[in-house]
Design a protein around this motif. Structure first.
Motif, PDB file in Angstrom:
ATOM      1  N   LEU A 251       1.355  -3.450  -0.324  1.00  0.00           N
ATOM      2  CA  LEU A 251      -0.270  -3.586  -0.182  1.00  0.00           C
ATOM      3  C   LEU A 251      -0.444  -4.748  -1.228  1.00  0.00           C
ATOM      4  O   LEU A 251      -0.610  -4.508  -2.428  1.00  0.00           O
TER       5      LEU A 251
ATOM      6  N   ASP B 257      -1.571  -2.060   5.060  1.00  0.00           N
ATOM      7  CA  ASP B 257      -2.367  -2.112   3.867  1.00  0.00           C
ATOM      8  C   ASP B 257      -3.874  -1.920   4.424  1.00  0.00           C
ATOM      9  O   ASP B 257      -4.752  -1.729   3.593  1.00  0.00           O
TER      10      ASP B 257
ATOM     11  N   ALA C  77      -2.440   2.988   5.768  1.00  0.00           N
ATOM     12  CA  ALA C  77      -1.697   2.707   4.481  1.00  0.00           C
ATOM     13  C   ALA C  77      -1.133   4.184   3.910  1.00  0.00           C
ATOM     14  O   ALA C  77      -0.098   4.300   3.573  1.00  0.00           O
TER      15      ALA C  77
ATOM     16  N   THR D 227      -9.071  -3.487   1.602  1.00  0.00           N
ATOM     17  CA  THR D 227      -7.705  -3.248   1.140  1.00  0.00           C
ATOM     18  C   THR D 227      -7.842  -2.359  -0.075  1.00  0.00           C
ATOM     19  O   THR D 227      -6.864  -1.715  -0.186  1.00  0.00           O
TER      20      THR D 227
END
Lengths: 299, 299, 299
Positions: free
Chosen positions: B59, B83, B88, B109
């Motif tokens: 990420l 990400d 994730a 994110t």
């Protein structure tokens, strides 16, 4: 520059779009060729960039962010890609120059741009606008107009199509970037006068004008158009030069001269666009102010 | 590493910011220099990385994502940039190591990071925090503190400024990354003790400590600071090494040794930062465990 | 291609996930090997790509965007990364080919993809789907199925795992990308029939089928798997070739042949994956249609 370096989101000839708001009538006449910066002034600015290592905040696109950061580092500047709306405005007071590039705008990053531009103006930090593909894509065209309405940039850098579209000339239609930069000269002068800014038109011959002065530089190599982000990184380099010169004509001219001279040397030892991009960073890193002064031919 | 590799969003000296929550008092004394990993242990970890090819979930930021992926591939690991907040967390159970890098955080994110960190902890997957520019930018500083509160990372990797800011030492002010890493040694030891983690401070001399042991590595080349993402990619490489070693000191040391030794070889045949970046990938790819064992000088 | 070029978000063997909607039963039998494109047809398509310089709109991921743009430029095409939901649909009518790559999907860019796919279909612009890591990650797997339900792509390009997962074969489980592409041949033929499309399976031997014809190409080099984005850029190159050929089998075969032949030449002068990536761009730029015709061995 030997050819307009196409931005990653470069717009094709066919893509027309009106600016969201019609521009005001041009107030200044076409620029004259008096008092353009001389070689020594450009070399001096290049020297200061390498010595001062200004912090350049970049709000740019996902395609060219790595190359832009590497080119700034090779030139001696310090890149900082702070482009989220939580931090973009505050960082403009820390940065010495700011780039706003519309290559891949998103709601989130455009919010960052809208916050950063007035903050940069309030902090006295010069900012550069790169209106990638403006004219052919309506949302970014509106966004560019809104950003210009918030505060005047130190420099607007684009290819002939983008400058013509931004200037609203020829009915605001995007035109072929392969069009000679001279076709955008009137629009560039108009834009410079309207926003009290400097306008740089990238192309086979690079034109830079503040509405009163005109600088022509005819360096570069066609492979600059075969590497993504060369034009975008040039805008970032202009932001770095604006941090070390109060004269945006000199700043934009210095960045253009350094990059196009490095491109000439890089092409000599490259086999194609892949090795050219690598060599371009090396040659920019190696370019001494004295060599720039010796080789540059400002017109 | 010969110099702190500046992250793309590297923070300048002036940018201070308090951590959102004051850190607890340090519980451990300064690290001693006993029991640091030996060359053979680092070479063995490097061998396992190349053999096992662990999957490293990254990420990370838009500036360094390509170079990070290429560096992991050159090292023998398998990168996966998963990400987004939809995927994730779930992917941390599939990955063997996770990198969380705060270089260009966005709401989207950061939501992915907040989901991934506790999921990695629950899955027993080691994660590495790279607190890019923490201290100078308030939103990411708060975010870093929140992530650390969710679960302890295996490694925290940063430059001296970032480690000092994260540690809350010296009033929580960001300081010059050019500051010698030794200035961050106390903060690194404090952080290591507080979170039961390993802290790696990148700089001319790289320092790695778990609060009890201290490893110094003085390899590298100044051009590491002229290529964007070298430090960020080092964090990803540490996540890969954590996947093949239960001792995070060894993992962080192995990644640092491999990258800085490759940098020394790369600089020998490079002309500037452009060719250096290319050579760095080649030399990392070519670095055999036996050569690492032979050349590395752990102190 | 000598090996499956792993996408940046390449999925490991373990990651299974059912497609959100069960695929319809395959309607076509396995492809035959009749009437595959010949070398001259591929060379002619490559010539047109270089001559026409089609505009290729890319909705792709943050890891490979720079390399994708540079590879398209080296090949002679014009990249335009227009992927935001405000502009993605409108631009499909301007572009000559569209790539949709699921490497790092976000809510914002997936919204762009959902707008672009039906717009491309309406405008008659061919689009290519690269279902990166589909099968192992549920959100993108659902997204891929939704995009396919909106309009049929000209080409679906993936590794064996992705094609198997997309095809719903073997229970819709993602499988090892190292699995031989032949293992995905039935799934590829089924997918081609179901969506009236061409399916390209990248691997040590590249397979391309439209459900009736089958083309095998066995060029390339293992280092293609050591550079991030080679497979993703191949999808973009297929979109460019689709812009200059009405036969998607020829388009996909041309892109595959050009890239894998350039890879063979590039590997000859490279020392590792760093220099290989640079050479790959140079060699693609230098590859003449006559050389492609001479060296390619379609089976």
């Amino acid at each position: 520059m030997a050819d307009a370096a196409p931005s990653a989101s470069a717009l094709p000839p066919e893509g027309p779009a009106a600016l969201s708001e019609p521009p005001a009538p041009a107030e200044l006449s076409a620029p004259t060729e008096l008092s353009a910066p001389a070689a020594a002034e450009l070399a001096d600015c290049w020297d200061r960039l390498r010595t001062d290592s200004p912090l350049v905040q970049c709000l740019t696109n996902i395609v060219v962010a790595p190359f832009t950061a590497n080119l700034l580092l090779a030139a001696g500047a310090a890149p900082a890609m702070v482009d989220n709306p939580h931090e973009a405005a505050g960082f403009t007071a820390v940065a010495s120059g700011v780039l706003v590039n519309l290559g891949t705008p998103y709601d989130d990053t455009v919010a960052g741009m809208r916050a950063a531009v007035p903050a940069a103006a309030a902090a006295g930090t010069p900012w550069v606008l790169d209106p990638v593909a403006v004219g052919g894509l309506p949302w970014r065209t509106t966004t560019a107009a809104e950003l210009l309405a918030l505060a005047a940039p130190a420099v607007i850098r684009g290819n002939a199509s983008e400058i013509l579209a931004l200037g609203g000339g020829e009915g605001g239609r995007g035109v072929d970037a392969a069009h000679a930069p001279d076709a955008a000269l009137q629009a560039a002068g108009d834009l410079a006068g309207r926003y009290a800014t400097t306008v740089a038109v990238s192309g086979p011959v690079d034109l830079i004008t503040d509405g009163q002065r005109l600088l022509r530089l005819a360096h570069g190599h066609p492979w600059m158009t075969k590497v993504t982000g060369v034009g975008c990184a040039l805008g970032a380099l202009m932001a770095g030069c604006c941090a070390v010169s109060d004269d945006a004509m000199i700043a934009a001219g210095t960045a253009t001269a350094a990059l196009t001279l490095a491109a000439e040397t890089a092409a000599d030892s490259a086999s194609g666009p892949g090795s050219f991009a690598v060599e371009l960073l090396d040659q920019l890193f190696l370019l001494e102010p004295a060599e720039l002064a010796d080789r540059v031919d400002p017109q």
